[in-house]
Design a protein around this motif. Structure first.
Motif, short mmCIF file in Angstrom:
data_model
loop_
_atom_site.label_atom_id
_atom_site.label_comp_id
_atom_site.label_asym_id
_atom_site.label_seq_id
_atom_site.Cartn_x
_atom_site.Cartn_y
_atom_site.Cartn_z
N CYS A 94 32.00 -42.90 78.04
CA CYS A 94 31.28 -42.45 76.84
C CYS A 94 31.07 -43.62 75.88
N LYS A 95 29.88 -43.71 75.35
CA LYS A 95 29.54 -44.74 74.36
C LYS A 95 29.53 -44.11 72.97
N LEU A 96 30.33 -44.67 72.07
CA LEU A 96 30.37 -44.16 70.69
C LEU A 96 29.34 -44.89 69.84
N ASN A 97 28.68 -44.11 69.00
CA ASN A 97 27.71 -44.67 68.07
C ASN A 97 27.90 -43.93 66.74
N ASP A 99 32.30 -51.63 69.59
CA ASP A 99 32.37 -52.79 70.49
C ASP A 99 33.02 -52.42 71.82
N LYS A 100 34.09 -51.63 71.77
CA LYS A 100 34.84 -51.28 72.97
C LYS A 100 34.01 -50.46 73.95
N THR A 101 33.17 -49.55 73.42
CA THR A 101 32.44 -48.61 74.29
C THR A 101 30.99 -48.99 74.50
N LYS A 102 30.56 -50.15 74.02
CA LYS A 102 29.13 -50.48 73.96
C LYS A 102 28.44 -50.51 75.32
N ASP A 103 29.17 -50.76 76.40
CA ASP A 103 28.55 -50.85 77.72
C ASP A 103 28.64 -49.56 78.52
N ASN A 104 29.25 -48.52 77.95
CA ASN A 104 29.37 -47.24 78.65
C ASN A 104 28.03 -46.51 78.67
N LYS A 105 27.82 -45.70 79.71
CA LYS A 105 26.46 -45.15 79.91
C LYS A 105 26.37 -43.66 80.21
N SER A 106 27.48 -43.00 80.58
CA SER A 106 27.37 -41.61 81.03
C SER A 106 27.01 -40.64 79.93
N LEU A 107 27.55 -40.87 78.72
CA LEU A 107 27.26 -39.98 77.59
C LEU A 107 27.33 -40.79 76.31
N VAL A 108 26.27 -40.71 75.50
CA VAL A 108 26.27 -41.32 74.17
C VAL A 108 26.76 -40.26 73.18
N ILE A 109 27.80 -40.61 72.42
CA ILE A 109 28.30 -39.71 71.38
C ILE A 109 27.99 -40.34 70.03
#
Length: 231
Positions: free
Chosen positions: A94-97, A118-128
């Motif tokens: 999960c990518k946090l925004n 910064d930690k989640t910036k490359d995650n792609k399955s779900l944008v939160i």
């Protein structure tokens, strides 16, 4: 059984934490803590259904008017949420925004937000997207200021340009808005982006909102005929 039509983008107003706590004869802060726990549960369910973007209204520009003790608790709760849930968010890809002006947050809360980004910036399955120090009208003012800074003339302003300068720039507008808690209003949430969004209201308080409730909202969405002004 009709096949579910899964919304690409679901927005949720996290409402009812205080009332939920009152029903348990507990302080409002207890409700906020349980509401934060439910974020991960529902994010996991949304990902399972195939939702790509989940936008959660956590703290509005108007919420600063609440008692200082409650505001302080909420700011600390966000730090604890990031520290305790970041590994789960990484596991779930999960990518946090964050939507809103996080520069106005207390220093440690802002640092927690920046760490999560910064930690989640490359995650792609779900944008939160977590709407934090966010207001829909304030976001429009922000967008117009950005447009002016970039030197656009009045005849150059388009809907696309406004969208490109919102906090949700680059994201599709929500397909479905869910508001738990029984209130029937938008409360200054995504006022520009919700123009053609399907609205779903439920009496269930946010801490009690489950995967089954999410499925029920998606079933209702599946039955809607979205014409966008056409026939």
């Amino acid at each position: 059984m009709t096949e579910l039509k899964i919304p690409n983008h679901i927005a949720i107003i996290l409402d009812g934490n205080g009332r939920w706590a009152k029903k348990q004869n507990r302080p409002r802060t207890f409700g906020h803590k349980e509401g934060a726990e439910n974020v991960i549960r529902i994010a996991r369910s949304a990902k399972k259904f195939g939702v790509k973007t989940l936008t959660l209204y956590a703290f509005s520009t108007e919420n600063w008017k609440r008692p200082a003790s409650e505001v302080g608790f909420l700011m600390d709760l966000l730090i604890k949420f990031v520290n305790s849930k970041i590994d789960e968010l990484m596991e779930e890809d999960c990518k946090l925004n964050f939507l809103g002006d996080i520069t106005k947050l207390p220093k440690k809360t802002k640092e927690a937000c920046e760490f999560a980004l910064d930690k989640t910036k490359d995650n792609k399955s779900l944008v939160i997207n977590i709407a934090l120090n966010y207001g829909g009208r304030d976001e429009l003012v922000h967008s117009f200021k950005e447009i002016m800074k970039k030197g656009y003339g009045s005849d150059e302003i388009t809907e696309e340009l406004i969208s490109d300068n919102l906090y949700t720039s680059g994201q599709a507008d929500p397909d479905l808005l869910i508001r738990p808690g029984g209130e029937l209003r938008l409360s200054n949430f995504l006022v520009y982006q919700l123009a053609y969004t399907e609205l779903y209201f439920t009496e269930v308080l946010w801490p009690d909102f489950t995967e089954d409730d999410l499925r029920e909202a998606i079933v209702a969405f599946t039955k809607r005929d979205r014409r966008y002004g056409g026939l």
